[in-house]
Design a protein around this motif. Structure first.
Motif, PDB file in Angstrom:
ATOM      1  N   GLU A  87      -6.283  -2.018 -12.652  1.00  0.00           N
ATOM      2  CA  GLU A  87      -7.467  -2.084 -11.795  1.00  0.00           C
ATOM      3  C   GLU A  87      -7.551  -0.874 -10.879  1.00  0.00           C
ATOM      4  O   GLU A  87      -8.641  -0.442 -10.509  1.00  0.00           O
ATOM      5  CB  GLU A  87      -7.455  -3.377 -10.986  1.00  0.00           C
ATOM      6  CG  GLU A  87      -7.800  -4.610 -11.823  1.00  0.00           C
ATOM      7  CD  GLU A  87      -7.704  -5.914 -11.054  1.00  0.00           C
ATOM      8  OE1 GLU A  87      -7.164  -5.896  -9.924  1.00  0.00           O
ATOM      9  OE2 GLU A  87      -8.155  -6.946 -11.587  1.00  0.00           O
ATOM     10  N   LYS A  88      -6.405  -0.304 -10.504  1.00  0.00           N
ATOM     11  CA  LYS A  88      -6.423   0.927  -9.704  1.00  0.00           C
ATOM     12  C   LYS A  88      -6.983   2.097 -10.510  1.00  0.00           C
ATOM     13  O   LYS A  88      -7.434   3.095  -9.946  1.00  0.00           O
ATOM     14  CB  LYS A  88      -5.018   1.248  -9.193  1.00  0.00           C
ATOM     15  CG  LYS A  88      -4.525   0.310  -8.095  1.00  0.00           C
ATOM     16  CD  LYS A  88      -3.173   0.726  -7.569  1.00  0.00           C
ATOM     17  CE  LYS A  88      -2.682  -0.230  -6.488  1.00  0.00           C
ATOM     18  NZ  LYS A  88      -3.510  -0.189  -5.277  1.00  0.00           N
ATOM     19  N   LEU A 118       1.262   8.365 -13.542  1.00  0.00           N
ATOM     20  CA  LEU A 118       2.425   8.282 -14.429  1.00  0.00           C
ATOM     21  C   LEU A 118       3.254   7.024 -14.180  1.00  0.00           C
ATOM     22  O   LEU A 118       3.605   6.293 -15.124  1.00  0.00           O
ATOM     23  CB  LEU A 118       3.290   9.531 -14.264  1.00  0.00           C
ATOM     24  CG  LEU A 118       4.544   9.604 -15.147  1.00  0.00           C
ATOM     25  CD1 LEU A 118       4.166   9.573 -16.616  1.00  0.00           C
ATOM     26  CD2 LEU A 118       5.353  10.859 -14.819  1.00  0.00           C
ATOM     27  N   LEU A 119       3.580   6.742 -12.914  1.00  0.00           N
ATOM     28  CA  LEU A 119       4.416   5.578 -12.592  1.00  0.00           C
ATOM     29  C   LEU A 119       3.731   4.286 -13.005  1.00  0.00           C
ATOM     30  O   LEU A 119       4.340   3.409 -13.633  1.00  0.00           O
ATOM     31  CB  LEU A 119       4.725   5.546 -11.095  1.00  0.00           C
ATOM     32  CG  LEU A 119       5.348   4.248 -10.576  1.00  0.00           C
ATOM     33  CD1 LEU A 119       6.738   4.041 -11.162  1.00  0.00           C
ATOM     34  CD2 LEU A 119       5.407   4.237  -9.044  1.00  0.00           C
ATOM     35  N   MET A 120       2.449   4.177 -12.687  1.00  0.00           N
ATOM     36  CA  MET A 120       1.734   2.930 -12.954  1.00  0.00           C
ATOM     37  C   MET A 120       1.570   2.677 -14.444  1.00  0.00           C
ATOM     38  O   MET A 120       1.815   1.564 -14.921  1.00  0.00           O
ATOM     39  CB  MET A 120       0.361   2.961 -12.274  1.00  0.00           C
ATOM     40  CG  MET A 120       0.417   2.976 -10.769  1.00  0.00           C
ATOM     41  SD  MET A 120      -1.237   2.886 -10.030  1.00  0.00           S
ATOM     42  CE  MET A 120      -0.845   3.108  -8.294  1.00  0.00           C
ATOM     43  N   ILE A 121       1.146   3.690 -15.194  1.00  0.00           N
ATOM     44  CA  ILE A 121       0.885   3.458 -16.607  1.00  0.00           C
ATOM     45  C   ILE A 121       2.190   3.247 -17.363  1.00  0.00           C
ATOM     46  O   ILE A 121       2.260   2.481 -18.332  1.00  0.00           O
ATOM     47  CB  ILE A 121       0.054   4.626 -17.221  1.00  0.00           C
ATOM     48  CG1 ILE A 121      -0.611   4.162 -18.522  1.00  0.00           C
ATOM     49  CG2 ILE A 121       0.900   5.847 -17.444  1.00  0.00           C
ATOM     50  CD1 ILE A 121      -1.601   3.043 -18.335  1.00  0.00           C
ATOM     51  N   GLU A 122       3.279   3.893 -16.927  1.00  0.00           N
ATOM     52  CA  GLU A 122       4.583   3.653 -17.556  1.00  0.00           C
ATOM     53  C   GLU A 122       5.046   2.226 -17.290  1.00  0.00           C
ATOM     54  O   GLU A 122       5.615   1.571 -18.166  1.00  0.00           O
ATOM     55  CB  GLU A 122       5.611   4.659 -17.029  1.00  0.00           C
ATOM     56  CG  GLU A 122       6.930   4.589 -17.771  1.00  0.00           C
ATOM     57  CD  GLU A 122       7.844   5.762 -17.445  1.00  0.00           C
ATOM     58  OE1 GLU A 122       9.068   5.548 -17.396  1.00  0.00           O
ATOM     59  OE2 GLU A 122       7.335   6.889 -17.254  1.00  0.00           O
ATOM     60  N   GLY A 171       0.799  -1.222   0.000  1.00  0.00           N
ATOM     61  CA  GLY A 171       0.000   0.000   0.000  1.00  0.00           C
ATOM     62  C   GLY A 171       0.830   1.269   0.000  1.00  0.00           C
ATOM     63  O   GLY A 171       0.327   2.346   0.321  1.00  0.00           O
ATOM     64  N   ASN A 172       2.107   1.162  -0.373  1.00  0.00           N
ATOM     65  CA  ASN A 172       2.992   2.327  -0.343  1.00  0.00           C
ATOM     66  C   ASN A 172       2.999   3.106  -1.656  1.00  0.00           C
ATOM     67  O   ASN A 172       3.724   4.074  -1.786  1.00  0.00           O
ATOM     68  CB  ASN A 172       4.422   1.892   0.002  1.00  0.00           C
ATOM     69  CG  ASN A 172       4.533   1.426   1.438  1.00  0.00           C
ATOM     70  OD1 ASN A 172       3.823   1.914   2.310  1.00  0.00           O
ATOM     71  ND2 ASN A 172       5.415   0.476   1.691  1.00  0.00           N
ATOM     72  N   ILE A 173       2.239   2.646  -2.636  1.00  0.00           N
ATOM     73  CA  ILE A 173       2.120   3.392  -3.887  1.00  0.00           C
ATOM     74  C   ILE A 173       0.820   4.185  -3.854  1.00  0.00           C
ATOM     75  O   ILE A 173      -0.254   3.620  -3.743  1.00  0.00           O
ATOM     76  CB  ILE A 173       2.145   2.459  -5.107  1.00  0.00           C
ATOM     77  CG1 ILE A 173       3.524   1.799  -5.248  1.00  0.00           C
ATOM     78  CG2 ILE A 173       1.809   3.225  -6.376  1.00  0.00           C
ATOM     79  CD1 ILE A 173       3.658   0.914  -6.462  1.00  0.00           C
ATOM     80  N   THR A 174       0.929   5.492  -3.930  1.00  0.00           N
ATOM     81  CA  THR A 174      -0.245   6.353  -3.915  1.00  0.00           C
ATOM     82  C   THR A 174      -0.724   6.583  -5.336  1.00  0.00           C
ATOM     83  O   THR A 174       0.072   6.886  -6.236  1.00  0.00           O
ATOM     84  CB  THR A 174       0.088   7.708  -3.257  1.00  0.00           C
ATOM     85  OG1 THR A 174       0.621   7.478  -1.952  1.00  0.00           O
ATOM     86  CG2 THR A 174      -1.168   8.567  -3.137  1.00  0.00           C
ATOM     87  N   PHE A 175      -2.009   6.422  -5.540  1.00  0.00           N
ATOM     88  CA  PHE A 175      -2.597   6.627  -6.861  1.00  0.00           C
ATOM     89  C   PHE A 175      -2.767   8.126  -7.091  1.00  0.00           C
ATOM     90  O   PHE A 175      -3.564   8.787  -6.431  1.00  0.00           O
ATOM     91  CB  PHE A 175      -3.938   5.904  -6.936  1.00  0.00           C
ATOM     92  CG  PHE A 175      -4.644   6.050  -8.256  1.00  0.00           C
ATOM     93  CD1 PHE A 175      -4.078   5.549  -9.409  1.00  0.00           C
ATOM     94  CD2 PHE A 175      -5.875   6.683  -8.344  1.00  0.00           C
ATOM     95  CE1 PHE A 175      -4.714   5.665 -10.635  1.00  0.00           C
ATOM     96  CE2 PHE A 175      -6.532   6.808  -9.557  1.00  0.00           C
ATOM     97  CZ  PHE A 175      -5.942   6.298 -10.703  1.00  0.00           C
ATOM     98  N   GLN A 176      -1.985   8.684  -8.037  1.00  0.00           N
ATOM     99  CA  GLN A 176      -2.000  10.117  -8.297  1.00  0.00           C
ATOM    100  C   GLN A 176      -2.148  10.363  -9.801  1.00  0.00           C
ATOM    101  O   GLN A 176      -1.173  10.609 -10.506  1.00  0.00           O
ATOM    102  CB  GLN A 176      -0.710  10.778  -7.780  1.00  0.00           C
ATOM    103  CG  GLN A 176      -0.552  10.673  -6.267  1.00  0.00           C
ATOM    104  CD  GLN A 176       0.738  11.289  -5.773  1.00  0.00           C
ATOM    105  OE1 GLN A 176       1.773  11.209  -6.431  1.00  0.00           O
ATOM    106  NE2 GLN A 176       0.685  11.918  -4.610  1.00  0.00           N
ATOM    107  N   PRO A 177      -3.366  10.301 -10.314  1.00  0.00           N
ATOM    108  CA  PRO A 177      -3.567  10.491 -11.760  1.00  0.00           C
ATOM    109  C   PRO A 177      -3.365  11.938 -12.192  1.00  0.00           C
ATOM    110  O   PRO A 177      -3.739  12.870 -11.471  1.00  0.00           O
ATOM    111  CB  PRO A 177      -5.014  10.043 -11.965  1.00  0.00           C
ATOM    112  CG  PRO A 177      -5.673  10.258 -10.637  1.00  0.00           C
ATOM    113  CD  PRO A 177      -4.619  10.017  -9.597  1.00  0.00           C
TER     114      PRO A 177
END
Length: 387
Positions: free
Chosen positions: A359-360, A273-277, A226-232
């Motif tokens: 999914e996030k 950015l991090l997730m989609i990359e 849970g250390n990745i914050t979703f920041q679109p």
């Protein structure tokens, strides 16, 4: 006469007292039955309600007069006349037992209940004296326990996968690097130029694998904790893909694979950015891994509608997959990773990471593939803007 009158008076007083006590007992019994929270009903052999307490009226939403004019089938949608006949025979045979069923209130809402069945005889007739309890809270607790058990199984699978990667997939290439470094250090003067180049190439490939694996492993572990914050944010998707292509061009060039970025240059997406990359990097990296030499990997958009989220794809012309592989592709508890066309190793963790990150975004990922006909991975974001 006076003595007889006194005896008669005493008898009358005793009778009156007993009658008063009996009335009091009956009133107390009725009061007790009506004030408890559990529903108590008496049902005859034909399924008619012949007695209901106040709790029954409150819990079902009917008046006492309404319930006493009804059959139990009208509040239990799981029972039919045929099933009631079987149930009544079971009551006659077993006398007392407990079942779970569903009852329906007057407003149409359904309630899970536990029914304690009791066969009683009164005035020459047989009845089912049923004590009914609302078990909604218990069912919710059971569902939570089931969900917790599923989550625990997933966490155990996660832990097993993690240790498998550490113990095998990461240890292997690191061990290879160690051995090659040792060989090159101790025997450098004995190698021909061809052997030296060959060993250095193998060492380079091992380093690439370790680096890619560590990237995924760290991202995945952060995601699980849970250390990745979703920041679109708004992202020019073409530029992001180009940046990833630049990072992977070395791997592609080794296999003479061309990466074609067909994303429209004006396309913006709203994503982390991090997730989609990470998603794009893993999908293109996998496509290169399973491509044959002198072929193309394409990333593009298959739906350019302005009203729905576009569907992106990463397509290769490689080895493809069997149906069994497709069914287990995104499952953490199944190890389905296979060597690439250049015998590249992997763990399958990258695709798990893609699925979790999409999914996030309220998005999804899926694949179409046939053996020896290549694979196309599709993905869609739940929140996407086009400009």
């Amino acid at each position: 006469m006076e003595k007889e009158n006194q005896m008669l008076k005493q008898t009358c007083d005793d009778t009156t007292s007993k009658h008063t006590n009996l009335i009091h007992t009956l009133q107390f019994t009725q009061f007790s039955i009506d004030t408890i929270s559990e529903t108590i009903v008496w049902i005859d052999a034909d399924g008619n309600f012949v007695f209901v307490n106040d709790a029954a009226c409150k819990n079902y939403g009917y008046t006492k007069e309404e319930l006493l004019s009804m059959k139990m089938f009208q509040v239990d949608p799981l029972f039919s006349v045929e099933r009631w006949n079987e149930h009544w025979q079971e009551i006659l045979d077993r006398k007392s037992f407990t079942i779970e069923t569903i009852n329906q209130r007057k407003d149409g809402t359904s309630v899970p209940i536990e029914v304690t069945v009791n066969l009683v005889e009164y005035d020459g007739k047989q009845y089912n004296c049923a004590i009914i309890r609302d078990i909604t809270e218990r069912k919710l607790s059971e569902d939570k326990l089931k969900q917790s058990a599923i989550r625990l199984a997933e966490l155990n699978a996660t832990k097993d996968k993690f240790f498998s990667i550490i113990a095998h997939d990461l240890r292997g290439p690191l061990g290879t690097q160690r051995e090659f470094t040792k060989i090159l250090s101790e025997n450098d003067s004995h190698f021909s130029e061809t052997e030296r180049v060959q060993y250095l190439k193998m060492l380079e490939e091992s380093s690439d694998l370790v680096y890619s694996l560590l990237e995924n492993l760290l991202d995945w572990s952060r995601s699980q904790s849970g250390n990745i914050t979703f920041q679109p944010i708004s992202i020019l998707f073409y530029d992001l893909v180009q940046r990833v292509v630049g990072l992977l061009n070395l791997s592609a060039n080794k296999k003479k694979v061309i990466i074609s970025n067909q994303i429209p240059k004006g396309l913006e997406i709203f994503a982390d950015l991090l997730m989609i990359e990470t998603v794009v990097r893993n999908l293109i990296s996998n496509a290169i891994k399973f491509s044959y030499s002198n072929h193309e990997v394409t990333i593009g958009i298959s739906n350019e509608s302005q009203t729905t989220s576009p569907v992106f794809y990463v397509k290769d012309q490689g080895v493809g997959m069997e149906k069994e592989q497709l069914n287990n592709l995104f499952r953490l508890d199944k190890k389905i990773s296979t060597p690439g066309t250049g015998q590249e190793s992997g763990t399958g963790l990258g695709l798990i990471l893609c699925k979790e990150f999409l999914e996030k975004h309220n998005g999804s990922v899926w694949v179409q593939s046939e053996p020896n006909k290549g694979s196309t991975f599709f993905f869609q974001l739940g929140q996407t803007n086009i400009s």
